[in-house]
Design an enzyme around this catalytic site. Structure first.
Site, short mmCIF file in Angstrom:
data_model
loop_
_atom_site.label_atom_id
_atom_site.label_comp_id
_atom_site.label_asym_id
_atom_site.label_seq_id
_atom_site.Cartn_x
_atom_site.Cartn_y
_atom_site.Cartn_z
N SER A 187 0.84 -1.19 0.00
CA SER A 187 0.00 0.00 0.00
C SER A 187 0.88 1.25 0.00
CB SER A 187 -0.96 -0.04 1.19
OG SER A 187 -1.92 0.99 1.12
N ASP A 215 -5.11 -2.18 -4.21
CA ASP A 215 -4.17 -1.99 -3.10
C ASP A 215 -3.73 -3.31 -2.46
OD1 ASP A 215 -3.73 -1.16 0.03
OD2 ASP A 215 -3.28 0.47 -1.34
#
Length: 615
Positions: free
Chosen positions: A63, A375
């Site tokens: 992320s 993500d």
């Protein structure tokens, strides 16, 4: 934990004063970074503090943590090659991100997430809530300002409809007479305006966000947008030319099996419902293609040109389509592409579309379909298991970001003895009602594996937990400069604590020697438990659960061609398998006859050895 290596670690020592010269670092470590907006501020200072003593062999992140991981690897590459800004440039990153943007309102960090024109009004409405309290009022005023036309049309339409209904219910004169009481009409107009704004927001969510690859921002825009800025940062830190993106092959050096710098990230393929570690293996890369028009929306031109020029050789049925370009192999993949695949924060940052063939529908299907990558934090926001080995050759540091409802009294926390760090942290969500309950569900789904792993012996003593207040990190992409500076100092403290604790002659209870012993003790106990389950089924005289079945020892001795599948490649391979079975059975028998088992007094909680896919 770091993988075993034949290379000895020499001259480990406890420095009297922290070094300021990055070129003199003579120790080796790995580092893993958690996702979160604050990671771009916390991790650079922590990493630079560690870089005074350590060289980074492996770097992992996911992320937003992938940004710092990529920057750390680029800085290490620059140090290795003695070029670029290296860690001198990385240590200025928090200061740079906290400064006011030269273009528009907000900080430089806020400008990284600039939206596209089609999603700008929705973006401005939603981010109004992160700029202080009262959030609802700020969002409401922002919605009126950004969707004023919808408000006017909605209010006007409602007012007109009310007049028509009133006219139909009586004479026109009575309708106008009722209008003398203006309060009901004003309320109707306001309600109509709210409905109009809601319809405008709904329309943007339904149409414009999906059309923007399911995100408010693609990461592109001016030079201060996320992806162009990050590309330039990686190039500057590593010393690479702008038209030659830093690749994983650059980091690896001459050998992919003995990587000089091993950078790994995580992404989530929503189409397949599973995570992937980046870079893809060669077998995984063979599954995917891309289209130039897709990447041109997401990456600078030099990166797209590199991806096309370094596409993998491909002879599959999809290679006949001119619009499909084979995805590069790992060594040729630009670091910026993998980083962008990992940090596609849902709804905020657009997902990345690749193309793949759905083999689950049969081998006859050869039509490539879109595979959406989002993500990496969806699958694991803190991949502390990266670079793990039962018996470490060097330390793997991990830095965890924890968010509290109030400002925490202790900003950097690490266990002080072997008994600390085993308790689960409580998530107090009751005060926020149903919203808090829903967020707790999401957090549990996202982080349960990482939370459980962080409690394990040999893991918890090498994790520095950094406590953040509600206004720090999270989705607060426009933090005040003073907050940025404070968080950066906290990151440096975490790096200093890790560096001191794991020096060879450290006086801390949980030092490097204790860490190695805990790993050994825990591994031996786990191995014993595995042998208890593995030995009996492999014994030559074992009885299969079902009558008529062969036991595994007899199955392994079958001749060539007599096995149901996966035949032995050679008689020598079969002999090695039979010999290994015999040794495992003997070792399991010896363990069962021991007067005291190895798990007695071993570190808790006990880890479990089991087969699972590598992620």
């Amino acid at each position: 934990m770091a993988r075993d290596t034949a290379e000895p670690i020499k001259n480990r020592r406890e420095p009297a004063e922290p070094r300021t010269d990055y070129s003199q670092a003579d120790l080796v470590c790995d580092v893993v970074m958690k996702g979160g907006i604050a990671s771009g501020i916390v991790y650079p200072t922590a990493v630079c503090r560690l870089a005074r003593e350590y060289r980074f062999r492996s770097v992992g992140g996911t992320s937003a943590g992938a940004i710092s991981a990529a920057a750390t690897a680029a800085a290490e590459y620059g140090r290795m090659k003695r070029q670029g800004q290296s860690f001198r440039g990385l240590e200025t990153l928090p200061q740079f991100l906290g400064e006011k943007s030269a273009r528009g309102a907000g900080s430089r960090m806020f400008r990284l997430f600039q939206p596209q024109p089609e999603t700008e009004r929705l973006f401005k409405t939603l981010v109004a809530g992160i700029r202080g309290k009262p959030r609802i009022r700020r969002i409401a005023f922002a919605a009126i300002g950004n969707y004023w036309l919808y408000a006017v049309l909605g209010g006007g339409a409602t007012l007109l409809l009310a007049v028509v209904v009133a006219s139909l219910g009586g004479s026109v004169r009575s309708a106008f007479a009722a209008a003398s009481s203006w309060v009901p009409w004003l309320l109707l107009t306001v309600v109509g305006g709210v409905i109009g704004i809601a319809l405008g927001v709904f329309r943007d969510l339904r149409d414009r966000v999906p059309a923007n690859d399911y995100g408010l921002s693609t990461g592109m825009g001016g030079c201060d947008a996320l992806t162009p800025w990050l590309h330039k940062l990686l190039q500057d830190l590593s010393g690479k030319q702008d038209n030659e993106p830093l690749t994983f092959g650059d980091l690896w050096g001459d050998s992919a099996s003995q990587k000089k710098i091993d950078l790994q990230m995580l992404t989530t393929c929503l189409t397949q419902g599973r995570p992937y570690r980046l870079p893809f293996t060669d077998e995984e890369a063979d599954l995917f293609f891309f289209q130039r028009k897709d990447l041109e929306r997401l990456f600078p031109a030099p990166v797209v040109d590199w991806m096309i020029c370094n596409q993998r050789p491909c002879e599959s049925e999809a290679s006949g389509r001119e619009d499909l370009i084979p995805f590069p192999r790992g060594k040729d993949l630009p670091v910026i592409v993998a980083t962008r695949l990992s940090l596609s924060f849902p709804f905020l940052i657009s997902a990345v579309p690749l193309r793949g063939i759905d083999r689950s529908r049969g081998n006859d299907n050869s039509t490539p379909e879109t595979c959406w990558f989002s993500d990496g934090g969806i699958s694991s926001n803190f991949p502390v298991h990266f670079f793990d080995a039962p018996l470490p050759g060097w330390p793997t540091f991990a830095i965890n970001l924890r968010y509290f409802e109030k400002e925490p009294t202790k900003r950097v926390v690490m266990p002080r003895d072997n008994d600390e760090g085993t308790a689960d942290a409580f998530h107090h969500f009751e005060e926020k009602g149903l919203v808090g309950f829903a967020r707790a569900i999401f957090d549990a789904m996202q982080n349960w594996q990482d939370n459980a792993q962080a409690r394990m012996p040999g893991f918890r003593d090498r994790i520095a937990h950094i406590g953040l207040a509600p206004w720090e990190g999270g989705l607060n992409i426009d933090m005040a400069h003073k907050e940025v500076k404070k968080i950066a100092r906290i990151g440096a403290r975490a790096g200093a604590l890790l560096a001191r604790r794991f020096a060879l002659k450290s006086r801390a209870k949980l030092n490097w020697e204790n860490h190695r012993w805990v790993r050994f003790r825990s591994t031996m106990a786990s191995l014993e438990k595995m042998l208890e389950r593995l030995g009996p089924p492999l014994a030559p005289d074992s009885q299969p659960p079902r009558s008529g079945d062969e036991n595994f020892a007899a199955l392994a001795k079958r001749g060539a061609g007599a096995l149901p599948s996966y035949q032995w490649e050679s008689p020598e391979q079969q002999e090695e398998a039979v010999r290994t079975v015999r040794l495992v059975v003997q070792l399991a028998d010896d363990c069962s006859k021991a007067q005291k088992n190895l798990s007695a007094g071993a570190p808790e909680p006990m880890p479990e050895l089991r087969a699972r896919p590598k992620i």
